[in-house]
Write a protein that holds these residues in place. Structure first.
Motif, short mmCIF file in Angstrom:
data_model
loop_
_atom_site.label_atom_id
_atom_site.label_comp_id
_atom_site.label_asym_id
_atom_site.label_seq_id
_atom_site.Cartn_x
_atom_site.Cartn_y
_atom_site.Cartn_z
N ARG A 14 0.82 -26.82 10.44
CA ARG A 14 0.16 -25.65 9.90
C ARG A 14 -0.60 -24.93 11.01
O ARG A 14 -1.32 -25.54 11.80
CB ARG A 14 -0.81 -26.06 8.79
CG ARG A 14 -1.54 -24.88 8.17
CD ARG A 14 -2.55 -25.33 7.14
NE ARG A 14 -3.22 -24.18 6.54
CZ ARG A 14 -4.22 -24.25 5.69
NH1 ARG A 14 -4.68 -25.43 5.32
NH2 ARG A 14 -4.76 -23.16 5.20
N ASN A 35 0.90 -22.24 6.21
CA ASN A 35 0.58 -23.31 5.26
C ASN A 35 1.27 -24.61 5.66
O ASN A 35 2.34 -24.59 6.27
CB ASN A 35 1.05 -22.94 3.84
CG ASN A 35 0.34 -21.72 3.31
OD1 ASN A 35 -0.84 -21.50 3.60
ND2 ASN A 35 1.04 -20.92 2.53
N GLU A 49 0.11 -31.13 7.78
CA GLU A 49 -1.31 -30.79 7.66
C GLU A 49 -1.98 -30.98 9.02
O GLU A 49 -1.53 -31.78 9.86
CB GLU A 49 -1.99 -31.67 6.61
CG GLU A 49 -1.54 -31.42 5.18
CD GLU A 49 -0.25 -32.14 4.80
OE1 GLU A 49 0.29 -32.88 5.66
OE2 GLU A 49 0.22 -31.96 3.67
N GLN A 91 3.50 -26.48 -1.87
CA GLN A 91 2.09 -26.19 -2.11
C GLN A 91 1.41 -27.37 -2.81
O GLN A 91 1.95 -27.91 -3.78
CB GLN A 91 1.92 -24.93 -2.95
CG GLN A 91 2.49 -23.67 -2.32
CD GLN A 91 1.75 -23.25 -1.06
OE1 GLN A 91 0.63 -23.69 -0.81
NE2 GLN A 91 2.37 -22.40 -0.25
N ASN A 129 -4.13 -25.10 0.74
CA ASN A 129 -3.49 -24.12 1.61
C ASN A 129 -4.14 -22.73 1.50
O ASN A 129 -3.51 -21.73 1.81
CB ASN A 129 -2.00 -24.00 1.29
CG ASN A 129 -1.16 -25.00 2.09
OD1 ASN A 129 -1.59 -25.49 3.13
ND2 ASN A 129 0.02 -25.30 1.60
N ASP A 130 -5.37 -22.70 1.03
CA ASP A 130 -6.13 -21.44 0.97
C ASP A 130 -5.50 -20.42 0.02
O ASP A 130 -5.64 -19.21 0.22
CB ASP A 130 -6.30 -20.82 2.36
CG ASP A 130 -7.09 -21.72 3.29
OD1 ASP A 130 -7.94 -22.48 2.79
OD2 ASP A 130 -6.87 -21.66 4.52
#
Length: 442
Positions: free
Chosen positions: A81, A133, A161, A248, A315-316
């Protein structure tokens, strides 16, 4: 689609591209990495479209196929990411092609059908993609299947991540679907399979085996790489905790009966704490079959017991969507009079399915009037599946959804990625054409 399972009514290296490509990739990336013109590049990926073979029937010659291969990586493609990745793509197949990315919300270069021409045979092209992401991604040629002479294998891509995730192993399980004729030749999707029989593989193997120690926590990135079928996969005698869908993070929840139902192109990240040897069972809506085996031997000794799975890092994506103030549109899937067209004839000069201002919430009512389950895919941004009363949503994000005959499903998303984006529709029939439209975020 109901959450029930097994319901029969439902459904090497850069040098591999040649010294010239390797040198070109190294030189161009070096300038970017060392602070030359353009933003910083933090990763490199060399892709090749090429012919290949798979041994799909014992005692018979290998089956000729096409594939999208990552020749810059040994094993899984793992990015991170936040990466800006330089992608060098070489087309060594006899038709124009370009990789199409699934799950890369807003970070992909322009899809080939909306302004970027596919690479002609023998061409080499370079692009830059952003990885905003973490998640499980997929790249393939499904938008070009009208011109494929052989079925083409997709390529899983992992966007890791930035921090550690509490698992012992991270494994990709790519499920693929084939239609084999008696002479072991394979029928490409979108063509009449006639007397061809279905066959399924995991990671290219007709009998997949995954070895593990008892007590290990596995992260299984399960991908339905089939082109038409909704598939259910089950690991017997194990609790399967769903941690992410379509790349996600989700609120963790146990898969019903230890099984996952995935539409074509859909992905699920699941945590499994190994206990005993068990079979992987696959159901295509008609019958269940064993497609692999988890073989457990020995025990992993731990000083501290495993804790229940914790949610993956976010992932905001927006925590809430403004449903009351949303723009609302009806989308009839696959209807000839609704602007759907085969990818080979697509143009953004056609009428948009809908348009939205950046920052608005959009609600789509997806109606499937066809006699077969139809699969919908939204490029550009993930969406929430709304509850039937349109007063909330399921605790996960998706980019792909299978809708049963005669049903309407409502989805909502935040229009955060400006541009012209594709939507796809295809019925769950091997000979059905893939259809596309576009929508705009301005």
């Amino acid at each position: 689609m109901k959450p029930g399972i097994f319901d029969p009514t439902r459904r090497e290296l850069l040098a591999g591209l040649g010294a010239g490509l390797s040198a070109g990739l190294g030189a161009s990336a070096a300038g970017l990495i060392t602070g030359g013109a353009g933003p910083l590049v933090t990763a490199q990926l060399a892709l090749q479209a090429r012919p290949a073979t798979l041994a799909l029937r014992p005692g018979q010659p290998p089956t000729s196929i096409w594939e999208l291969a990552a020749v810059s990586h040994i094993g899984d493609v793992r990015l991170r990411r936040g990466d800006r990745c330089e992608v060098v793509f070489r087309n060594d197949l006899p038709v124009p092609l370009a990789p199409v990315w699934y799950g890369l919300s807003g970070g992909a270069p322009a899809d080939p059908l909306r302004g970027r021409a596919p690479a002609p045979p023998a061409a080499v092209e370079t692009s830059i993609i952003s990885i905003p992401n973490a998640g499980t991604l997929l790249a393939d040629f499904r938008l070009f299947e009208d011109g494929l002479k052989q079925p083409a294998r997709p390529l899983p891509i992992i966007a890791a991540e930035t921090g550690p995730v509490a698992v012992d192993r991270d494994e990709v399980l790519l499920i693929e679907e084939w239609r084999l004729q008696p002479d072991s030749t394979a029928v490409p999707p979108g063509q009449d399979p006639k007397d061809a029989k279905p066959l399924y593989t995991i990671n290219g193997q007709t009998s997949f085996e995954l070895s593990a120690l008892a007590g290990q926590r596995l992260r299984l990135r399960i991908i339905n790489g089939s082109q038409r079928s909704v598939l259910a996969i089950k690991l017997e005698n194990h609790e399967v905790n769903v941690m992410a869908l379509d790349g996600q993070p989700a609120e963790p929840f146990p898969a019903r009966n230890g099984a996952l139902v995935l539409a074509p192109g859909a992905r699920a990240d699941a945590f499994v704490d190994t206990a005993t040897s068990a079979a992987f069972l696959l159901h295509d809506g008609k019958e269940a079959r064993k497609v692999g085996q988890l073989t457990v031997s020995g025990t992993l000794e731990r000083r501290v017991p495993l804790l229940p799975p914790q949610p993956l890092p976010a992932n905001d994506l927006p925590e809430k969507l403004d449903l009351k103030g949303a723009l609302r549109f009806d989308v009839a899937l696959g209807a000839a009079d609704a602007g759907w067209i085969r990818p080979a004839s697509f143009s953004t000069a056609s009428t948009a399915a809908f348009r939205a201002k950046a920052g608005r919430t959009v609600v789509l009512a997806l109606k499937n009037a066809a006699p077969a389950t139809t699969v919908f895919h939204l490029h550009g941004q993930p969406f929430r599946l709304l509850d039937k009363l349109d007063d909330g949503w399921k605790p996960y994000w998706l980019d792909t959804l299978a809708i049963e005959p005669g049903q309407t499903q409502r989805i909502a998303f935040a229009a955060t990625s400006p541009g012209r984006w594709l939507i796809e529709s295809v019925a769950t029939d091997w000979a059905a054409p893939r259809l596309v439209r576009w929508y705009g975020v301005e």
